[in-house]
Design a protein around this motif. Structure first.
Motif, PDB file in Angstrom:
ATOM      1  N   HIS A 106       0.833  -1.211   0.000  1.00  0.00           N
ATOM      2  CA  HIS A 106       0.000   0.000   0.000  1.00  0.00           C
ATOM      3  C   HIS A 106       0.869   1.264   0.000  1.00  0.00           C
ATOM      4  CE1 HIS A 106      -3.127   2.887   1.088  1.00  0.00           C
ATOM      5  NE2 HIS A 106      -2.301   3.311   2.054  1.00  0.00           N
ATOM      6  N   PHE A 107       1.863   1.301   0.874  1.00  0.00           N
ATOM      7  CA  PHE A 107       2.685   2.501   0.972  1.00  0.00           C
ATOM      8  C   PHE A 107       3.667   2.626  -0.191  1.00  0.00           C
ATOM      9  CE2 PHE A 107       1.290   2.243   5.451  1.00  0.00           C
ATOM     10  CZ  PHE A 107       0.695   3.493   5.509  1.00  0.00           C
ATOM     11  N   ALA A 108       4.052   1.504  -0.790  1.00  0.00           N
ATOM     12  CA  ALA A 108       4.880   1.573  -1.998  1.00  0.00           C
ATOM     13  C   ALA A 108       4.100   2.238  -3.133  1.00  0.00           C
ATOM     14  CB  ALA A 108       5.328   0.170  -2.404  1.00  0.00           C
ATOM     15  N   THR A 109       2.823   1.885  -3.263  1.00  0.00           N
ATOM     16  CA  THR A 109       1.967   2.514  -4.281  1.00  0.00           C
ATOM     17  C   THR A 109       1.844   4.003  -4.016  1.00  0.00           C
ATOM     18  OG1 THR A 109       0.711   0.465  -4.538  1.00  0.00           O
ATOM     19  CG2 THR A 109      -0.329   2.491  -5.328  1.00  0.00           C
ATOM     20  N   TRP A 110       1.665   4.339  -2.754  1.00  0.00           N
ATOM     21  CA  TRP A 110       1.541   5.752  -2.360  1.00  0.00           C
ATOM     22  C   TRP A 110       2.821   6.517  -2.686  1.00  0.00           C
ATOM     23  CZ3 TRP A 110       3.416   7.874   2.667  1.00  0.00           C
ATOM     24  CH2 TRP A 110       3.000   9.190   2.866  1.00  0.00           C
ATOM     25  N   LEU A 111       3.982   5.915  -2.428  1.00  0.00           N
ATOM     26  CA  LEU A 111       5.247   6.573  -2.722  1.00  0.00           C
ATOM     27  C   LEU A 111       5.470   6.729  -4.221  1.00  0.00           C
ATOM     28  CD1 LEU A 111       7.559   4.896  -0.052  1.00  0.00           C
ATOM     29  CD2 LEU A 111       6.903   7.302  -0.150  1.00  0.00           C
ATOM     30  N   ARG A 112       5.069   5.730  -5.008  1.00  0.00           N
ATOM     31  CA  ARG A 112       5.233   5.846  -6.468  1.00  0.00           C
ATOM     32  C   ARG A 112       4.413   7.018  -7.005  1.00  0.00           C
ATOM     33  NH1 ARG A 112       4.338   0.283  -6.505  1.00  0.00           N
ATOM     34  NH2 ARG A 112       2.333   0.623  -7.548  1.00  0.00           N
ATOM     35  N   GLY A 133      12.155 -12.846   0.768  1.00  0.00           N
ATOM     36  CA  GLY A 133      11.663 -11.485   0.969  1.00  0.00           C
ATOM     37  C   GLY A 133      12.378 -10.487   0.093  1.00  0.00           C
ATOM     38  N   LEU A 134      13.667 -10.701  -0.131  1.00  0.00           N
ATOM     39  CA  LEU A 134      14.448  -9.801  -0.982  1.00  0.00           C
ATOM     40  C   LEU A 134      13.937  -9.863  -2.421  1.00  0.00           C
ATOM     41  CD1 LEU A 134      16.859  -7.860  -0.922  1.00  0.00           C
ATOM     42  CD2 LEU A 134      18.350  -9.807  -1.388  1.00  0.00           C
ATOM     43  N   ILE A 135      13.606 -11.065  -2.891  1.00  0.00           N
ATOM     44  CA  ILE A 135      13.072 -11.221  -4.251  1.00  0.00           C
ATOM     45  C   ILE A 135      11.688 -10.588  -4.350  1.00  0.00           C
ATOM     46  CG2 ILE A 135      12.287 -12.913  -5.949  1.00  0.00           C
ATOM     47  CD1 ILE A 135      14.535 -14.765  -4.865  1.00  0.00           C
ATOM     48  N   GLU A 136      10.846 -10.774  -3.315  1.00  0.00           N
ATOM     49  CA  GLU A 136       9.502 -10.191  -3.319  1.00  0.00           C
ATOM     50  C   GLU A 136       9.546  -8.666  -3.402  1.00  0.00           C
ATOM     51  OE1 GLU A 136       6.964 -11.320  -0.098  1.00  0.00           O
ATOM     52  OE2 GLU A 136       7.427 -13.447  -0.297  1.00  0.00           O
ATOM     53  N   ALA A 137      10.610  -8.051  -2.857  1.00  0.00           N
ATOM     54  CA  ALA A 137      10.697  -6.592  -2.818  1.00  0.00           C
ATOM     55  C   ALA A 137      10.704  -5.979  -4.219  1.00  0.00           C
ATOM     56  CB  ALA A 137      11.942  -6.162  -2.044  1.00  0.00           C
ATOM     57  N   TYR A 138      11.136  -6.760  -5.235  1.00  0.00           N
ATOM     58  CA  TYR A 138      11.112  -6.249  -6.603  1.00  0.00           C
ATOM     59  C   TYR A 138       9.681  -5.933  -7.049  1.00  0.00           C
ATOM     60  CZ  TYR A 138      16.042  -7.385  -7.489  1.00  0.00           C
ATOM     61  OH  TYR A 138      17.421  -7.423  -7.461  1.00  0.00           O
ATOM     62  N   GLU A 139       8.695  -6.629  -6.463  1.00  0.00           N
ATOM     63  CA  GLU A 139       7.298  -6.447  -6.865  1.00  0.00           C
ATOM     64  C   GLU A 139       6.763  -5.063  -6.507  1.00  0.00           C
ATOM     65  OE1 GLU A 139       5.054  -9.457  -4.950  1.00  0.00           O
ATOM     66  OE2 GLU A 139       6.295 -11.138  -5.677  1.00  0.00           O
ATOM     67  N   LEU A 140       7.440  -4.348  -5.635  1.00  0.00           N
ATOM     68  CA  LEU A 140       6.931  -3.056  -5.183  1.00  0.00           C
ATOM     69  C   LEU A 140       7.070  -1.961  -6.234  1.00  0.00           C
ATOM     70  CD1 LEU A 140       8.315  -3.080  -1.519  1.00  0.00           C
ATOM     71  CD2 LEU A 140       6.008  -3.635  -2.297  1.00  0.00           C
ATOM     72  N   GLY A 141       7.847  -2.216  -7.283  1.00  0.00           N
ATOM     73  CA  GLY A 141       7.964  -1.245  -8.362  1.00  0.00           C
ATOM     74  C   GLY A 141       8.771  -0.019  -7.996  1.00  0.00           C
ATOM     75  N   LEU A 142       9.692  -0.171  -7.036  1.00  0.00           N
ATOM     76  CA  LEU A 142      10.532   0.958  -6.608  1.00  0.00           C
ATOM     77  C   LEU A 142      11.988   0.739  -6.966  1.00  0.00           C
ATOM     78  CD1 LEU A 142       8.942   1.616  -3.083  1.00  0.00           C
ATOM     79  CD2 LEU A 142       8.664   3.015  -5.140  1.00  0.00           C
TER      80      LEU A 142
END
Length: 474
Positions: A106-112, A133-142
């Motif tokens: 949610h907050f990654a979307t807000w930051l983008r 978890g490190l691999i999943e972090a790529y999904e945040l689009g940041l």
């Protein structure tokens, strides 16, 4: 020659991902409280750091919560947003071991959508447990996440590399102009006649001003009223402030480092580990302060805990100023003031004449008077008295009331000198210092306060053995 500007980096993320641990790592001091309890940090705090050759101002913030009402969590989120507005780069932290949560997304979307410069950091990335978890972090689009461990200091080189693209450079002033060496005795008039500029006066150091008191007496409200913005959280909840929050500020051109602290309760009631950490932080701030403003609630003036705090400040040698808050709500003001003066006279004689100001932090009443008093107390705390003047006064005091007889012989006080300021500390040379009664030392201390105009200042008297007065011919 290009010089890199200082970069302001705000560390944000959901609660308990390690923001304060990283903050302490970067600034090289344990300034922020760290505990396993989520939501330890409530206000944002800033400190300077130098990491990998970069000059940074690092900002620790409260955990991001998806709350938009008037609750404590919502007020914490608004404080975090204020800190983000002042930052050059936002460092968004996630917990690699816990994996990416719905709140992270949610907050990654807000930051983008905010179009703010963002660096993604996956914390607690040491060991195999963090890989998924490190691999999943790529999904945040940041972008590519930086794998770090704030606890163990891993990944700091990658952290610096990620910040480099945001560092701007500015040109230094005209280089190559030779500076003219000027004689030390050159005054302003001679310099002007010679067409020279005298070296600039050194910037005055900031006055360290700590705001202390029991919980819910209005300390944070006072800080916000002084600086003119909602810098720290306020509200009806007792114990709102946990960390000691420092605010760099100036008043009438004079730099002030204002520190809001956690409320100090009676020791028997301090049970939780987090509250013990907050109390220890407050005590550290008192020891580092120049002037301590003890905020009292005008409805309950100088209870036992207030006196305990005041004694602690005096014992630490700090300059004390008392602020009677919520004074606008007091009905019988004269009786309330008399009650406080009587209590101070009997329970705090070691700070006789302590400065007291009646204020309303919420309405901003008499805050200029409070600050005038703070700087006056600071000047007295720095006071130095010439030795010759001291010894003339000492002669008058001992002639008016001679030292007592001990074993049939009168104690001889040889001379006195001030050995330091901050607080004023005096060495009294006596024929038999161990035998000098405490009452006589108090007599001299009270005389110092009255004659040399040092009300409320903690004065220290050191007894030393001396046989002759080296200042007798002054």
């Amino acid at each position: 020659m290009p010089v890199a500007q200082r970069l302001t980096v705000a560390i944000v993320g959901r609660p308990n991902v390690g923001k304060s641990t990283l903050f302490n790592r970067l600034v090289g001091k344990k300034l922020a409280l760290v505990d396993d309890t989520p939501g330890v940090t409530r206000d944002w705090r800033a400190a300077d750091a130098r990491v990998g050759g970069l000059d940074l101002t690092v900002v620790d913030t409260a955990g991001l919560e998806e709350v938009f009402d008037d609750s404590l969590e919502a007020r914490m989120r608004r404080q975090t947003e204020r800190a983000m507005e002042r930052a050059d780069v936002i460092l968004f932290m996630v917990d690699a071991r816990a994996g990416i949560t719905g709140m992270d997304r949610h907050f990654a979307t807000w930051l983008r959508r905010s179009n703010r410069p963002v660096v993604l950091a996956a914390n607690k990335a040491e060991g195999a447990a963090a890989r998924s978890g490190l691999i999943e972090a790529y999904e945040l689009g940041l972008g590519e996440p930086i794998a770090i461990s704030a606890e163990h200091g891993e990944g700091m080189a990658d952290f610096v590399q990620a910040l480099l693209p945001f560092v701007k450079e500015e040109e230094e002033g005209e280089a190559g102009e030779a500076e003219v060496a000027e004689p030390a005795e050159l005054d302003a008039e001679a310099a002007a006649a010679a067409g020279l500029d005298l070296p600039a006066e050194p910037e005055p150091k900031a006055l360290q001003m700590a705001i202390v008191g029991r919980p819910n007496v209005g300390k944070s409200t006072l800080v916000n009223s002084l600086v003119g913005e909602e810098r720290v959280l306020t509200g009806p909840e007792a114990g709102m402030t946990r960390d000691a929050i420092a605010v760099e500020w100036s008043w009438k051109g004079r730099p002030v480092r204002l520190v809001d602290t956690a409320g100090l309760r009676k020791r028997a009631r301090v049970e939780a580990k987090l509250e013990k950490l907050a109390v220890a932080d407050t005590l550290r701030v008192i020891r580092m302060a120049h002037v301590v403003v003890l905020v009292l609630d005008a409805d309950g003036i100088l209870d036992k805990q207030d006196l305990t705090i005041a004694r602690l400040v005096v014992e630490e040698g700090r300059s004390l100023v008392i602020a009677l808050n919520k004074w606008d709500a007091v009905q019988d003001k004269q009786a309330a003031l008399q009650q406080m003066k009587d209590r101070l006279q009997t329970s705090l004689p070691q700070a006789r004449g302590v400065h007291t100001v009646t204020i309303s932090a919420l309405k901003g009443q008499k805050l200029d008077t409070l600050l005038d008093t703070v700087f006056e107390a600071y000047a007295l705390w720095n006071r130095r008295i010439p030795t010759a003047q001291l010894n003339r006064w000492l002669k008058e005091m001992t002639e008016a009331h001679p030292p007592p007889l001990v074993d049939g012989r009168r104690l001889k006080i040889r001379y006195m000198t001030q050995v330091k300021a901050r607080p004023p500390t005096f060495a009294l040379f006596v024929s038999r210092p161990v035998e000098l009664p405490e009452q006589y030392s108090r007599y001299l201390v009270n005389g110092l306060r009255e004659v040399f105009g040092m009300p409320g200042v903690p004065i220290r008297m050191l007894l030393r053995k001396g046989s002759s007065n080296p200042y007798a011919d002054d």
